[in-house]
Design an enzyme around this catalytic site. Structure first.
Site, short mmCIF file in Angstrom:
data_model
loop_
_atom_site.label_atom_id
_atom_site.label_comp_id
_atom_site.label_asym_id
_atom_site.label_seq_id
_atom_site.Cartn_x
_atom_site.Cartn_y
_atom_site.Cartn_z
N LYS A 22 -42.70 7.48 19.18
CA LYS A 22 -43.55 6.81 18.18
C LYS A 22 -42.71 6.04 17.16
CE LYS A 22 -45.11 9.05 14.42
NZ LYS A 22 -44.93 8.42 13.10
N ASN A 23 -41.72 6.71 16.57
CA ASN A 23 -41.02 6.08 15.45
C ASN A 23 -40.06 4.97 15.89
OD1 ASN A 23 -42.52 7.53 13.70
ND2 ASN A 23 -40.92 9.04 13.21
N ARG A 93 -48.40 3.71 7.40
CA ARG A 93 -47.31 3.38 6.50
C ARG A 93 -46.26 2.47 7.15
NH1 ARG A 93 -45.29 5.38 1.69
NH2 ARG A 93 -43.05 5.07 1.62
N CYS A 117 -49.63 9.45 -0.09
CA CYS A 117 -49.29 10.08 1.17
C CYS A 117 -49.25 11.59 0.99
CB CYS A 117 -47.96 9.58 1.69
SG CYS A 117 -46.60 10.16 0.74
N ARG A 122 -43.05 8.86 -1.96
CA ARG A 122 -42.25 8.12 -0.97
C ARG A 122 -41.97 6.72 -1.50
NH1 ARG A 122 -44.82 9.41 4.87
NH2 ARG A 122 -42.89 8.52 5.64
N PRO A 123 -40.99 6.61 -2.40
CA PRO A 123 -40.68 5.30 -2.99
C PRO A 123 -40.11 4.33 -1.95
CG PRO A 123 -39.06 6.95 -3.65
CD PRO A 123 -40.10 7.68 -2.87
N ILE A 124 -40.14 3.02 -2.29
CA ILE A 124 -39.53 2.02 -1.40
C ILE A 124 -38.47 1.20 -2.14
CG2 ILE A 124 -41.48 1.85 0.21
CD1 ILE A 124 -42.16 -0.81 -1.30
N ASP A 125 -37.91 1.83 -3.20
CA ASP A 125 -36.92 1.11 -4.00
C ASP A 125 -35.73 0.63 -3.17
OD1 ASP A 125 -36.61 4.01 -3.89
OD2 ASP A 125 -34.76 3.70 -5.01
N ASP A 305 -39.69 16.29 10.52
CA ASP A 305 -40.95 16.20 11.27
C ASP A 305 -41.21 17.45 12.10
OD1 ASP A 305 -41.37 13.73 10.20
OD2 ASP A 305 -40.64 12.63 11.95
N ARG A 397 -52.76 9.87 15.90
CA ARG A 397 -51.91 8.75 15.47
C ARG A 397 -50.55 8.80 16.12
NH1 ARG A 397 -54.01 9.45 9.43
NH2 ARG A 397 -55.63 7.89 9.53
N1 EPU Z 1 -36.61 7.31 -0.08
C1 EPU Z 1 -36.35 6.80 -1.35
N2 EPU Z 1 -36.38 5.44 -1.52
C2 EPU Z 1 -36.66 4.58 -0.50
C3 EPU Z 1 -36.92 5.10 0.77
C4 EPU Z 1 -36.88 6.48 0.96
O1 EPU Z 1 -36.10 7.54 -2.29
O2 EPU Z 1 -36.66 3.36 -0.73
C5 EPU Z 1 -36.56 8.76 0.13
C6 EPU Z 1 -37.90 9.32 0.56
O3 EPU Z 1 -38.74 9.59 -0.56
C7 EPU Z 1 -37.50 10.57 1.30
C8 EPU Z 1 -36.17 10.16 1.95
O4 EPU Z 1 -35.71 9.03 1.24
O5 EPU Z 1 -37.27 11.61 0.42
C9 EPU Z 1 -36.24 9.81 3.42
O6 EPU Z 1 -37.30 8.89 3.64
P1 EPU Z 1 -37.29 7.81 4.81
O7 EPU Z 1 -37.34 6.47 4.21
O8 EPU Z 1 -36.21 8.13 5.78
O9 EPU Z 1 -38.69 8.12 5.50
P2 EPU Z 1 -39.65 7.07 6.17
O10 EPU Z 1 -38.88 5.96 6.76
O11 EPU Z 1 -40.76 6.75 5.24
C10 EPU Z 1 -39.51 8.13 8.53
C11 EPU Z 1 -40.45 8.57 9.59
C12 EPU Z 1 -41.11 9.86 9.15
C13 EPU Z 1 -40.03 10.90 8.92
C14 EPU Z 1 -39.02 10.38 7.89
C15 EPU Z 1 -37.82 11.30 7.68
C16 EPU Z 1 -41.19 6.54 10.64
C17 EPU Z 1 -42.29 5.56 10.83
N3 EPU Z 1 -41.45 7.53 9.80
O12 EPU Z 1 -40.27 7.92 7.34
O13 EPU Z 1 -41.93 10.26 10.23
O14 EPU Z 1 -40.61 12.09 8.43
O15 EPU Z 1 -38.50 9.12 8.32
O16 EPU Z 1 -37.19 11.54 8.86
O17 EPU Z 1 -40.14 6.44 11.26
C18 EPU Z 1 -43.78 11.29 11.25
O18 EPU Z 1 -43.41 10.78 12.30
O19 EPU Z 1 -44.68 12.16 11.17
C19 EPU Z 1 -43.13 10.88 10.00
C20 EPU Z 1 -43.66 11.13 8.81
#
Ligand code: EPU
Length: 429
Positions: A22-23, A93, A117, A122-125, A305, A397
């Protein structure tokens, strides 16, 4: 919302084939728009997230042809929009990967802010910091992120946290930037490597995926490509954990053993038995498990996960186990539901203490996100009596044919359609 009625106390037995990741798929489909030519994908999981992405791509003007259940041809030559429809984007997302891919293709993107969520904040900074470093102008207005540029320029970007999403988005944008980009402290997950292989097959120049540092030399144009998506290590891990939890014996096929080493190690610690071959893993247990501590970390650590199904495994192990969730702040939605089934779990901050070894009993429970859904379903299969698992759309999903695969292993699961309930929240995947 639909529900599963599960009759429990079943030891899962037999073999199960793992679908495409999926990811990886949710990053690769948005990446396909970097070219105008046809991209052919195989081993695409038939899950709701992929169906949503196909709708988004079609809505942007791409032509999609399904070749069987798990193969797709995407021709994005006729793309005419740089703003994916809110109604579709809010469903998942990962649609925020269109920020990176639309910026690469058009130099502009308008994408809703990914919202509420169930896994904590889950910030995107880090995504935005990266886009800015490549020269994008960022404006956040009326819930939308507007990105624009007259030309992206390669840069050196150090991520403060290891983020899969930020790594993906910056790989997409930097692939079309002028000159070299160096991304440091990146995610090393196999899905990142799969995306890099796909982008390289389209003409990108990405080196170092799978390590801490990725170097990208921007390309002027991209061509068509063919790609086979890697197997889903999280789905494989889910079935491996389910086999041991239920005291069963399951052959998990189409798996890359290297991708699930953290899970095989944890299973061995709890006393489960394993036989590992190049593309399949057999997991079995006589039902007597030892407690163990579990800490989640980015790859190659134990994946967050699989923390919810990992916790269900530990409820079956007699003695005290400690789980530490290091990736997300609030990923313990399954705990209260597991307690309804008789589990003894205490949560303090990011730590959960499990007093395992009690036989779980069936109960009505509610699913709030994909992976807690999988965990509650496994718990219900192991528990005495009948459980009702509500809101299983979350599971649709991300797992292809989850109930069919479990039924094939002997689980007694019935899907019951429920009344439609409007869900306005952006999903957590
Ligand atoms: N984070 C920040 N700032 C950012 C981005 C992330 O502080 O700009 C923090 C997050 O808050 C979190 C950590 O960094 O504490 C890791 O987050 P990451 O960005 O890696 O997570 P994601 O990309 O939103 C993906 C997977 C998730 C999985 C996480 C962690 C996808 C589509 N989603 O999410 O998968 O849990 O990585 O491995 O690839 C799932 O499949 O059920 C799922 C939630």
């Amino acid at each position: 919302m639909d529900k599963y009625i599960i009759k429990g106390a079943t030891k899962l037995k037999g073999s199960v084939k793992i679908s495409g990741a999926k990811n990886a798929a949710v990053a690769i489909l948005p990446a396909a728009i970097l070219t105008e030519k046809t991209v052919s994908l195989q081993n695409v999981p038939d899950i709701d997230d992929v169906r949503t992405l196909i709708q988004i791509l079609e809505n942007l003007g791409a032509n999609i042809r399904r070749r069987g259940r798990n193969a797709l041809d995407i021709t994005p030559g006729g793309l005419f929009r740089h703003a994916p429809a809110y109604e579709l984007v809010k469903k998942m997302r990962a649609s925020y990967y269109f920020m990176g891919s639309l910026l690469a293709r058009f130099g502009q993107a308008k994408v809703p802010i990914p919202g509420g969520c169930d896994l904590g904040p889950r910030p995107i900074d880090q995504h935005l910091k990266g886009f800015a470093a490549l020269g994008a102008k960022i404006e956040i207005k009326h819930g939308m992120i507007n990105l624009s540029t007259n030309g992206l320029k390669g840069s050196r970007i150090y991520f403060d946290v290891v983020s899969i999403g930020a790594t993906v988005n910056l790989m997409l944008a930097a692939s079309a930037a002028e000159g070299r980009t160096v991304l440091e402290n990146v995610a090393k997950e196999p899905e990142i490597v799969d995306l890099a292989n796909f982008l390289n097959a389209m003409g990108a120049s990405i080196r170092g995926a799978g390590t801490d540092v990725i170097r990208i030399d921007g390309a002027k144009s991209f061509h068509g490509a063919q790609h086979v998506i890697i197997p889903d290590r999280i789905e494989a891990g889910t079935f491996m954990l389910a086999a041991a939890t239920t005291g069963g014996d399951v052959l998990v096929e189409d798996v890359i053993p290297k991708h699930v080493e953290a899970i095989t190690a944890k299973l061995r610690e709890t006393g489960a038995e394993l036989e590992i071959e190049p593309e399949r893993i057999r997991v079995w247990s006589k039902g007597v498990l030892k407690p163990s501590d579990l800490k989640t970390f980015p790859y190659p650590g134990f994946p967050t996960d699989l923390q919810p199904p990992g916790m269900v495994l530990l409820t079956a192990a007699k003695g005290l186990s400690v789980v530490t969730e290091n990736v997300f702040d609030g990923r313990y939605n399954h705990v209260d539901e597991l307690k309804r089934m008789g589990a003894r779990i205490k949560v303090e901050g990011r730590t959960a203490m499990i007093d395992g070894g009690v036989k779980l009993t069936g109960a009505p429970v509610h699913v709030t996100d994909l992976r807690s859904g999988a965990a509650l379903i496994i718990a219900a299969i192991a528990a005495e009596g009948e459980s009702e698992i509500n809101a299983i759309e979350h599971v649709d999903r991300g797992y292809e044919d989850f109930n069919k695969k479990l039924t094939g292993l002997g689980a007694c699961i019935r899907r019951v359609e429920g009344p439609v309930v409007q869900e306005e929240r952006i999903n957590d995947k």
